[in-house]
Design a protein around this motif. Structure first.
Motif, short mmCIF file in Angstrom:
data_model
loop_
_atom_site.label_atom_id
_atom_site.label_comp_id
_atom_site.label_asym_id
_atom_site.label_seq_id
_atom_site.Cartn_x
_atom_site.Cartn_y
_atom_site.Cartn_z
N GLU A 21 0.84 -1.21 0.00
CA GLU A 21 0.00 0.00 0.00
C GLU A 21 0.88 1.26 0.00
O GLU A 21 0.60 2.23 -0.71
N ASP A 22 1.91 1.22 0.81
CA ASP A 22 2.83 2.36 0.85
C ASP A 22 3.40 2.65 -0.54
O ASP A 22 3.46 3.80 -0.97
N GLN A 23 3.80 1.58 -1.20
CA GLN A 23 4.42 1.74 -2.52
C GLN A 23 3.44 2.33 -3.52
O GLN A 23 3.77 3.24 -4.30
N GLY A 45 -6.06 3.06 -6.68
CA GLY A 45 -6.37 1.65 -6.47
C GLY A 45 -6.10 1.19 -5.05
O GLY A 45 -5.71 0.05 -4.82
N LEU A 46 -6.32 2.10 -4.11
CA LEU A 46 -6.11 1.75 -2.71
C LEU A 46 -7.45 1.61 -2.00
O LEU A 46 -8.36 2.41 -2.22
N LYS A 47 -7.55 0.62 -1.16
CA LYS A 47 -8.78 0.48 -0.38
C LYS A 47 -8.59 1.18 0.95
O LYS A 47 -8.58 0.56 2.02
N ARG A 48 -8.42 2.48 0.84
CA ARG A 48 -8.19 3.28 2.03
C ARG A 48 -9.00 4.57 1.94
O ARG A 48 -9.34 5.03 0.86
N CYS A 49 -9.28 5.13 3.08
CA CYS A 49 -9.94 6.42 3.14
C CYS A 49 -8.93 7.50 2.72
O CYS A 49 -7.73 7.38 2.95
N GLY A 50 -9.44 8.54 2.07
CA GLY A 50 -8.57 9.61 1.63
C GLY A 50 -7.79 10.26 2.76
O GLY A 50 -6.61 10.58 2.63
N CYS A 53 -4.93 8.13 3.64
CA CYS A 53 -3.83 8.27 2.67
C CYS A 53 -3.02 9.53 2.96
O CYS A 53 -1.80 9.52 2.94
N ARG A 54 -3.76 10.60 3.20
CA ARG A 54 -3.10 11.87 3.47
C ARG A 54 -2.19 11.77 4.69
O ARG A 54 -1.04 12.18 4.68
N LEU A 55 -2.73 11.16 5.75
CA LEU A 55 -1.99 11.02 6.99
C LEU A 55 -0.75 10.14 6.79
O LEU A 55 0.34 10.44 7.30
N ARG A 56 -0.94 9.07 6.07
CA ARG A 56 0.17 8.15 5.83
C ARG A 56 1.29 8.86 5.07
O ARG A 56 2.46 8.70 5.37
N TRP A 57 0.89 9.64 4.09
CA TRP A 57 1.88 10.36 3.29
C TRP A 57 2.59 11.40 4.15
O TRP A 57 3.81 11.47 4.18
N LEU A 58 1.81 12.19 4.85
CA LEU A 58 2.40 13.30 5.61
C LEU A 58 3.27 12.82 6.76
O LEU A 58 4.29 13.43 7.07
N ASN A 59 2.85 11.74 7.40
CA ASN A 59 3.54 11.32 8.61
C ASN A 59 4.61 10.25 8.38
O ASN A 59 5.40 10.00 9.29
N TYR A 60 4.59 9.65 7.22
CA TYR A 60 5.50 8.52 7.06
C TYR A 60 6.19 8.45 5.70
O TYR A 60 7.39 8.20 5.62
N LEU A 61 5.47 8.71 4.65
CA LEU A 61 6.03 8.45 3.32
C LEU A 61 6.73 9.64 2.67
O LEU A 61 7.54 9.46 1.77
#
Length: 254
Positions: A21-23, A45-50, A53-61
């Motif tokens: 998912e990260d990739q 194509g992610l089964k995630r809430c927007g 996704c935003r949080l994952r990007w901002l805090n980790y990716l």
DNA sequence: AACGACAGCAACCGCTATCAG
DNA sequence: GCTGATAGCGGTTGCTGTCGT
């Protein structure tokens, strides 16, 4: 009526992100850029809430995320900024390149808050208290009048009427209740604000207001509220002038 | 080795701010 | 000015690893 939910909750993944998912998220943002978080999961194509996704990007990716332990210097800065700003994690994070608000918040809650509490208990009654009470809240007030520092009475720390005083310059507090604000830190450098740390703020700047819907000015414990703030339209309020007025001898100044 | 307590951290949730139509 | 969409913030939750018994 009401808001459309940020995403359809059904069939969405929750919890920890997988490497795959990260990739996918990384690749998508690399190509299309940030933004449009609501549509992103579907397009990527992610089964995630927007929001997720935003949080994952901002805090980790995000590529500029600094990983690893918080350094002593960073820790000291966090403590100083927290005294000034309170729980404004995003603002604090803004002063720590590569660190996220979530990271700082977690670090504070797990390490620093306990330490600060411990320190508080060790403070003797005669020791000037350095506490979150001196927080300068950052939601500025849309005040329409400026206060001339010259009109402050150093003895009473109250506003002295002056001929040049505009009808409602003593009404800073009144304006505070309006609270339709812009963030004054956009306009004032936090480095300047740091100069106020530990310093007494005249009664003038304290508010009589108690509690707004943002929960900002919880003043029963003496915390400063919007009344400590300076708004865009008070730009000519010379911070350095105030500093000298207050006869500051703080190590952070200069 | 098994279990519970605790700490750390990632992620979620609910809310507000802002902007465009 | 109103409404809805979106972004962002801060508090809270819950999972996971570690430590002590």
């Amino acid at each position: 009526m009401g808001r459309r939910p940020c995403c359809a909750k059904e069939g969405l993944n929750k919890g920890a992100w997988t490497a795959n998912e990260d990739q996918i998220l990384k690749n998508y943002i690399t190509i299309h850029g940030e933004g449009k978080w609501r549509d992103l999961p579907q397009k990527a194509g992610l089964k995630r809430c927007g929001k997720s996704c935003r949080l994952r990007w901002l805090n980790y990716l995000r590529p500029d995320i600094k990983k690893g332990n918080i350094s002593i210097e960073e820790e000291e800065l966090i403590i100083r900024l927290h005294k000034l700003l309170g729980n404004r994690w995003s603002l604090i994070a803004g002063r720590l390149p590569g660190r996220t608000d979530n990271e700082i918040k977690n670090y504070w809650n797990t390490n620093l808050s306990k330490r600060m509490q411990g320190q508080k208990r060790n403070i003797s009654p005669n020791t000037p208290q350095v506490s979150s009470h001196n927080v300068i809240w950052t939601k500025a007030v849309k005040c329409t009048k400026a206060v001339n520092v010259d009109t402050l009475d150093p003895k009473s720390e109250t506003l002295v009427n002056s001929p040049s005083e505009t009808p409602s310059s003593s009404a800073i507090n009144e304006d505070n209740t309006n609270n339709n604000s812009t963030d004054f830190l956009v306009d004032f450098d936090i480095d300047e604000l740091l100069a106020f740390e530990y310093n007494p703020i005249p009664e003038l700047y304290r508010t009589q207001n108690r509690g707004d819907k943002m929960g900002n000015n919880v003043a029963d414990n003496g915390e400063y509220s919007h009344g400590t703030e300076f708004c865009q339209e008070c730009e000519h309020l010379d911070l350095r002038g105030l500093e000298s007025y207050l006869n500051l001898e703080d190590e952070w100044i200069n």
